[in-house]
Structures are given as C-alpha cells and as structure tokens.
Design a protein around this motif. Structure first.
Motif, PDB file in Angstrom:
ATOM      1  N   LEU A  26       3.854  13.858   2.989  1.00  0.00           N
ATOM      2  CA  LEU A  26       4.359  12.709   2.891  1.00  0.00           C
ATOM      3  C   LEU A  26       3.914  11.650   2.006  1.00  0.00           C
ATOM      4  CD1 LEU A  26       4.852  12.299   6.641  1.00  0.00           C
ATOM      5  CD2 LEU A  26       6.281  13.629   5.326  1.00  0.00           C
ATOM      6  N   ILE A  27       4.797  10.658   1.378  1.00  0.00           N
ATOM      7  CA  ILE A  27       4.611   9.589   0.583  1.00  0.00           C
ATOM      8  C   ILE A  27       5.188   8.467   1.213  1.00  0.00           C
ATOM      9  CG2 ILE A  27       3.904   8.338  -1.613  1.00  0.00           C
ATOM     10  CD1 ILE A  27       4.444  11.223  -2.910  1.00  0.00           C
ATOM     11  N   THR A  28       4.279   7.521   1.920  1.00  0.00           N
ATOM     12  CA  THR A  28       5.010   6.260   2.276  1.00  0.00           C
ATOM     13  C   THR A  28       4.551   4.862   1.607  1.00  0.00           C
ATOM     14  OG1 THR A  28       5.146   7.327   4.534  1.00  0.00           O
ATOM     15  CG2 THR A  28       5.590   4.860   4.537  1.00  0.00           C
ATOM     16  N   LEU A  29       5.578   3.841   1.424  1.00  0.00           N
ATOM     17  CA  LEU A  29       5.196   2.620   0.815  1.00  0.00           C
ATOM     18  C   LEU A  29       5.515   1.578   1.949  1.00  0.00           C
ATOM     19  CD1 LEU A  29       4.800   1.055  -1.862  1.00  0.00           C
ATOM     20  CD2 LEU A  29       7.389   0.968  -2.220  1.00  0.00           C
ATOM     21  N   LEU A  30       4.322   0.793   1.890  1.00  0.00           N
ATOM     22  CA  LEU A  30       4.293  -0.209   2.805  1.00  0.00           C
ATOM     23  C   LEU A  30       4.354  -1.596   2.225  1.00  0.00           C
ATOM     24  CD1 LEU A  30       1.696   1.257   5.291  1.00  0.00           C
ATOM     25  CD2 LEU A  30       4.337   1.335   5.646  1.00  0.00           C
ATOM     26  N   ASN A  31       4.991  -2.698   2.778  1.00  0.00           N
ATOM     27  CA  ASN A  31       4.780  -3.796   2.082  1.00  0.00           C
ATOM     28  C   ASN A  31       3.763  -4.783   2.608  1.00  0.00           C
ATOM     29  OD1 ASN A  31       5.832  -4.914   4.564  1.00  0.00           O
ATOM     30  ND2 ASN A  31       7.824  -5.839   3.535  1.00  0.00           N
ATOM     31  N   ALA A  32       3.506  -6.125   2.248  1.00  0.00           N
ATOM     32  CA  ALA A  32       2.393  -6.828   2.702  1.00  0.00           C
ATOM     33  C   ALA A  32       2.316  -7.316   4.040  1.00  0.00           C
ATOM     34  CB  ALA A  32       2.555  -7.965   1.878  1.00  0.00           C
ATOM     35  N   GLU A  33       3.712  -7.140   4.775  1.00  0.00           N
ATOM     36  CA  GLU A  33       3.531  -7.191   6.198  1.00  0.00           C
ATOM     37  C   GLU A  33       3.580  -5.958   7.098  1.00  0.00           C
ATOM     38  OE1 GLU A  33       4.891 -10.514   4.461  1.00  0.00           O
ATOM     39  OE2 GLU A  33       5.941  -8.812   4.097  1.00  0.00           O
ATOM     40  N   GLY A  34       3.276  -4.889   6.253  1.00  0.00           N
ATOM     41  CA  GLY A  34       3.081  -3.532   6.823  1.00  0.00           C
ATOM     42  C   GLY A  34       4.276  -2.878   7.270  1.00  0.00           C
ATOM     43  N   LEU A  35       5.418  -3.380   6.880  1.00  0.00           N
ATOM     44  CA  LEU A  35       6.767  -2.782   7.133  1.00  0.00           C
ATOM     45  C   LEU A  35       7.056  -1.725   6.044  1.00  0.00           C
ATOM     46  CD1 LEU A  35       8.966  -5.800   7.605  1.00  0.00           C
ATOM     47  CD2 LEU A  35       7.766  -4.299   9.319  1.00  0.00           C
ATOM     48  N   LYS A  36       7.558  -0.699   6.674  1.00  0.00           N
ATOM     49  CA  LYS A  36       8.020   0.592   5.585  1.00  0.00           C
ATOM     50  C   LYS A  36       8.968   0.138   4.571  1.00  0.00           C
ATOM     51  CE  LYS A  36       9.834   5.223   5.487  1.00  0.00           C
ATOM     52  NZ  LYS A  36      10.455   6.245   6.414  1.00  0.00           N
ATOM     53  N   SER A  60       0.883  -1.316   0.044  1.00  0.00           N
ATOM     54  CA  SER A  60       0.068   0.019  -0.058  1.00  0.00           C
ATOM     55  C   SER A  60       0.802   1.285   0.222  1.00  0.00           C
ATOM     56  CB  SER A  60      -0.874   0.115   1.239  1.00  0.00           C
ATOM     57  OG  SER A  60      -0.142   0.006   2.433  1.00  0.00           O
ATOM     58  N   LEU A  61       0.142   2.301  -0.289  1.00  0.00           N
ATOM     59  CA  LEU A  61       0.837   3.651  -0.164  1.00  0.00           C
ATOM     60  C   LEU A  61      -0.056   4.451   1.032  1.00  0.00           C
ATOM     61  CD1 LEU A  61       1.471   4.549  -4.072  1.00  0.00           C
ATOM     62  CD2 LEU A  61       3.114   4.289  -2.319  1.00  0.00           C
ATOM     63  N   ALA A  62       0.780   5.305   1.482  1.00  0.00           N
ATOM     64  CA  ALA A  62       0.083   6.265   2.468  1.00  0.00           C
ATOM     65  C   ALA A  62       0.614   7.586   2.372  1.00  0.00           C
ATOM     66  CB  ALA A  62       0.313   5.579   3.944  1.00  0.00           C
ATOM     67  N   ASP A  63      -0.718   8.643   2.739  1.00  0.00           N
ATOM     68  CA  ASP A  63      -0.185  10.055   2.808  1.00  0.00           C
ATOM     69  C   ASP A  63       0.228  10.341   3.974  1.00  0.00           C
ATOM     70  OD1 ASP A  63      -2.675  10.249   4.037  1.00  0.00           O
ATOM     71  OD2 ASP A  63      -3.963  10.652   2.335  1.00  0.00           O
ATOM     72  N   ASN A  64       0.208  11.911   4.349  1.00  0.00           N
ATOM     73  CA  ASN A  64       0.630  12.430   5.440  1.00  0.00           C
ATOM     74  C   ASN A  64      -0.427  12.139   6.367  1.00  0.00           C
ATOM     75  OD1 ASN A  64       2.253  14.716   6.238  1.00  0.00           O
ATOM     76  ND2 ASN A  64       0.429  15.770   6.979  1.00  0.00           N
ATOM     77  N   ALA A  65      -1.752  11.711   6.243  1.00  0.00           N
ATOM     78  CA  ALA A  65      -2.776  11.403   7.516  1.00  0.00           C
ATOM     79  C   ALA A  65      -2.719   9.939   7.704  1.00  0.00           C
ATOM     80  CB  ALA A  65      -3.921  12.005   7.141  1.00  0.00           C
ATOM     81  N   LYS A  66      -1.741   9.102   6.957  1.00  0.00           N
ATOM     82  CA  LYS A  66      -1.657   7.783   7.030  1.00  0.00           C
ATOM     83  C   LYS A  66      -3.012   7.141   6.444  1.00  0.00           C
ATOM     84  CE  LYS A  66       2.302   8.448   8.929  1.00  0.00           C
ATOM     85  NZ  LYS A  66       3.459   8.411   8.059  1.00  0.00           N
ATOM     86  N   SER A  67      -3.404   7.652   5.499  1.00  0.00           N
ATOM     87  CA  SER A  67      -4.683   7.148   4.945  1.00  0.00           C
ATOM     88  C   SER A  67      -3.954   6.103   3.784  1.00  0.00           C
ATOM     89  CB  SER A  67      -5.747   8.135   4.195  1.00  0.00           C
ATOM     90  OG  SER A  67      -6.125   9.122   5.015  1.00  0.00           O
ATOM     91  N   LYS A  68      -4.410   5.118   3.441  1.00  0.00           N
ATOM     92  CA  LYS A  68      -3.691   4.027   2.717  1.00  0.00           C
ATOM     93  C   LYS A  68      -4.406   3.820   1.406  1.00  0.00           C
ATOM     94  CE  LYS A  68      -1.524   2.074   6.545  1.00  0.00           C
ATOM     95  NZ  LYS A  68      -1.332   0.557   7.413  1.00  0.00           N
ATOM     96  N   MET A  69      -3.798   3.444   0.206  1.00  0.00           N
ATOM     97  CA  MET A  69      -4.336   2.926  -1.006  1.00  0.00           C
ATOM     98  C   MET A  69      -3.801   1.837  -1.173  1.00  0.00           C
ATOM     99  SD  MET A  69      -4.115   4.779  -4.645  1.00  0.00           S
ATOM    100  CE  MET A  69      -2.362   4.128  -4.908  1.00  0.00           C
ATOM    101  N   ALA A  70      -4.465   0.705  -1.481  1.00  0.00           N
ATOM    102  CA  ALA A  70      -3.891  -0.723  -2.011  1.00  0.00           C
ATOM    103  C   ALA A  70      -3.298  -0.491  -3.202  1.00  0.00           C
ATOM    104  CB  ALA A  70      -4.922  -1.737  -1.796  1.00  0.00           C
ATOM    105  N   LEU A  71      -2.330  -1.551  -3.248  1.00  0.00           N
ATOM    106  CA  LEU A  71      -1.646  -1.579  -4.692  1.00  0.00           C
ATOM    107  C   LEU A  71      -1.821  -3.141  -5.082  1.00  0.00           C
ATOM    108  CD1 LEU A  71       1.892  -0.033  -3.688  1.00  0.00           C
ATOM    109  CD2 LEU A  71       0.077   0.880  -5.176  1.00  0.00           C
ATOM    110  N   THR A  72      -1.888  -3.335  -6.498  1.00  0.00           N
ATOM    111  CA  THR A  72      -1.905  -4.378  -7.184  1.00  0.00           C
ATOM    112  C   THR A  72      -0.757  -4.705  -8.056  1.00  0.00           C
ATOM    113  OG1 THR A  72      -3.519  -3.886  -8.681  1.00  0.00           O
ATOM    114  CG2 THR A  72      -4.414  -4.778  -6.543  1.00  0.00           C
TER     115      THR A  72
END
Length: 364
Positions: free
Chosen positions: A334-344, A297-309
């Motif tokens: 901010l833009i943050t990329l998280l993997n399937a385990e939720g790790l940055k 997933s990608l997350a924004d400044n407010a930690k709202s997430k968008m799923a990736l495929t």
C-alpha cells in the motif's frame, strides 16, 4: 441504520483500551454459495446461503435503508489487492481476524480498498426485486451458484450457532451466519459503540476460471470517511490553510474539510532494474492552487511514514524518492498520502504481479 442488530446474538462486546467497543467475533467466512433471497418487506437484507465443508451460514447484506441513512455501494468487477494472495490460502470456514494492520481484516480507509468518491448512493425507497443493488448482487451471486469452483468471502460479524433454532430464512439448523457486511467505523451516535479500525465488512467473490475477483463494498451516508486511527470514531477535523474556492466541494471537488484526491498518487517505481533499493512515488496536484507539502507524508503497508517537503504548482507533478523507514515491498503493498492534519488524501495498492518486471513503473 438497520444492520447492527438484525441477526446478532446480543452478547456483550469487549471494550478496548481506548474505551471503544468494536464488533464482536469479527472475521471472514470462505465458502460456496448454494442459495439466495432478495430483500423484501421489512427486511432490507439480501440473504445468501453459504456452506463450507460441514456448516451452513446465512450472509445478511444491507441493500436498502429504511431510516433515511441511505446505503452507498461500490462494485469492482476486476478487483486487485495484495490481500487476495493470503485470502486464497485460507481453508473453507469462518476465520476470526485481528483488527490490526498487516492482517486480513478490511479497512476501507487504511487498507486503500476503495476511494470515497466511488460510492454510489441508493435512493431511499422500499426494498424489492427492482432494487438496483439487489440486482447487482444477484448478478454475481447467481454466477457463483452456477460455477462449482467459485468461492465467496464474507467479512463481518458472526452470530450463532443458535442451538435448537432454525435459520429464519433458509431453515437450516442451527441458525448461524455473518452480518455487518459494510463499513464499521465513523458511525453516528446511535452506532458509535460498533466503531473500530480494520473491521470493515465486505463481499469478495473469486471465479478461478479467468482468476477474476469481484468486490462489493457498502457504507451508509451517515458514516464519516475520516476516522480516528485507534477507535474508528469520526474525527473532528481541524480546518487550517486557505479554504476551498469551491463552495461545498461543488462537482465533487476536494475541500479543506474533505481533501480526498486534491493530490493524487499517480505512479510508483517499486522494482528498479538498475538500483534495486531505489523506489519512487509520483504525485499530481489536481487543484487550481499551489499546495505546500510541508507536514505531509507518505506511508507504506506497515504505516511507516516518510515526510514530504516542497510545493506543488497547480497541475504540477513531483516524483519523490522513498526514504527509510518507508519501504515498498516487491510482494505487493500500500501507498498512502496524508496531509499536514494527518488526513488521508489518497491511497493506492499494488500487487506482486504488478512489480514482477524490473524497471517498469506502475500507473494508478
């Protein structure tokens, strides 16, 4: 690690709902530098004398470890981040900060302030004038002392005022200051009680002439990079998927356990000239194997997430269109990329100035 009890008051700390005991009196001091002392003898701290309009403070900064935990540091001589806009508006003095996203509290990991791979370890040796970090700090601190317009922002835990007791380094009365000027999460068992999120320490120095910001971030090699989002405690990382083909992450390459940088955020279109609501983020697979983005997933400044495929081929790029609830603000973010385990895996920041020209893509 020697920093957590060097200058504190010994007062009891409040426990949060999760059973964690984060720093007491976390905040930021804004003031003017008037003096400094190098670390020496049994004291591994570089000391900075700072004043606001009426109060003296001592800033105790770890520049050396004497217990084998080794200090690591990053110095950014031209730091840019969206939080600087709000910091600039603060009045001189100490400001308590809430440890939560969206405020002024620092979090090395969640605030995308610094990349784990940027930290440089110091050798395990006695402190002194030849200490590399002593010298690096002193370069900017002396410059701030010589510039009457320069301002220092020290993030950490406040101690004092110690009524009736002079400061042991600079002699002002009463003793008063800031310590824990370093990462304050992912600690080992000895200092686990100090763990918390959005409460990291650090030094920022603003030189208005030229509008230059210098950032100095410190951590210890014993501190983990991946921590719990609520407690700041070290995560027990679940290992899934194919193991890395690089034993131990040789050459600093990512592994399953330390995935930092295996996929990078390399660009973003935040302010589209033709379709203002359209925003994109471009990802690069830096590895030599295919990456399945399912569960990422990608997350924004407010930690709202968008799923990736989808999948990313070795060396492959993909540009994804940002979808609600994720939003990229034109005021900086901010833009943050998280993997399937939720790790940055990666994280970037951008400023209002960087998106001021519609249609231009930011390259990170």
């Amino acid at each position: 690690m020697l920093s957590h009890s060097q200058a504190g008051t010994g007062r009891a700390q409040p426990m949060d709902a999760g059973g964690n005991m984060p720093l007491n009196s976390y905040g930021v001091l804004k003031g003017t530098v008037i003096d400094r002392r190098f670390a020496s003898g049994a004291n591994p701290h570089y000391q900075i004398h700072v004043v606001d309009d009426t109060i003296d403070y001592r800033i105790a900064v770890n520049v050396q470890s004497q217990d084998g935990s080794q200090v690591e540091y990053v110095v950014k001589s031209h730091f840019a981040h969206p939080l600087l806009r709000d910091l600039h508006e603060l009045k001189p003095g100490f400001h308590p900060l809430e440890s939560k996203p969206g405020g002024l509290g620092l979090d090395f990991i969640r605030g995308n302030l610094v990349d784990r791979t940027e930290f440089v370890p110091l050798p395990f040796s006695a402190p002194g004038p030849d200490n590399d970090l002593n010298e690096k700090l002193d370069h900017y601190v002396q410059r701030a002392m010589a510039d009457e317009t320069a301002l220092l922002y020290a993030f950490g835990e406040r101690w004092g005022p110690e009524n009736g007791k002079k400061d042991k380094i600079f002699g002002f009365l009463p003793g008063n200051g800031i310590h824990d000027i370093h990462m304050n999460q992912g600690n080992d068992a000895r200092f686990k009680k100090d763990d918390g999120v959005w409460q990291d320490g650090g030094l920022l120095i603003h030189f208005p002439r030229g509008d230059q910001w210098v950032a100095i971030f410190l951590k210890f090699q014993t501190q983990a990079w991946h921590t719990d989002d609520k407690t700041g405690h070290t995560l027990d990382i679940p290992v899934s998927g194919p193991p890395s083909d690089v034993a131990g992450g040789g050459g600093g390459l990512p592994t399953v356990e330390q995935p930092d940088g295996i996929v990078r955020i390399v660009a973003a279109l935040v302010n589209d000239a033709r379709t203002p609501e359209r925003e994109t983020v471009t990802l690069l697979n830096t590895s030599n194997r295919k990456i399945d983005l399912a569960g990422w997933s990608l997350a924004d400044n407010a930690k709202s997430k968008m799923a990736l495929t989808g999948e990313l081929q070795p060396g492959g790029l993909t540009t994804v269109v940002v979808q609600a609830p994720m939003v990229l603000s034109n005021k900086g973010g901010l833009i943050t990329l998280l993997n399937a385990e939720g790790l940055k895996v990666d994280g970037v920041s951008y400023t209002k100035q960087q998106v001021s020209n519609p249609g231009w893509t930011i390259v990170f």
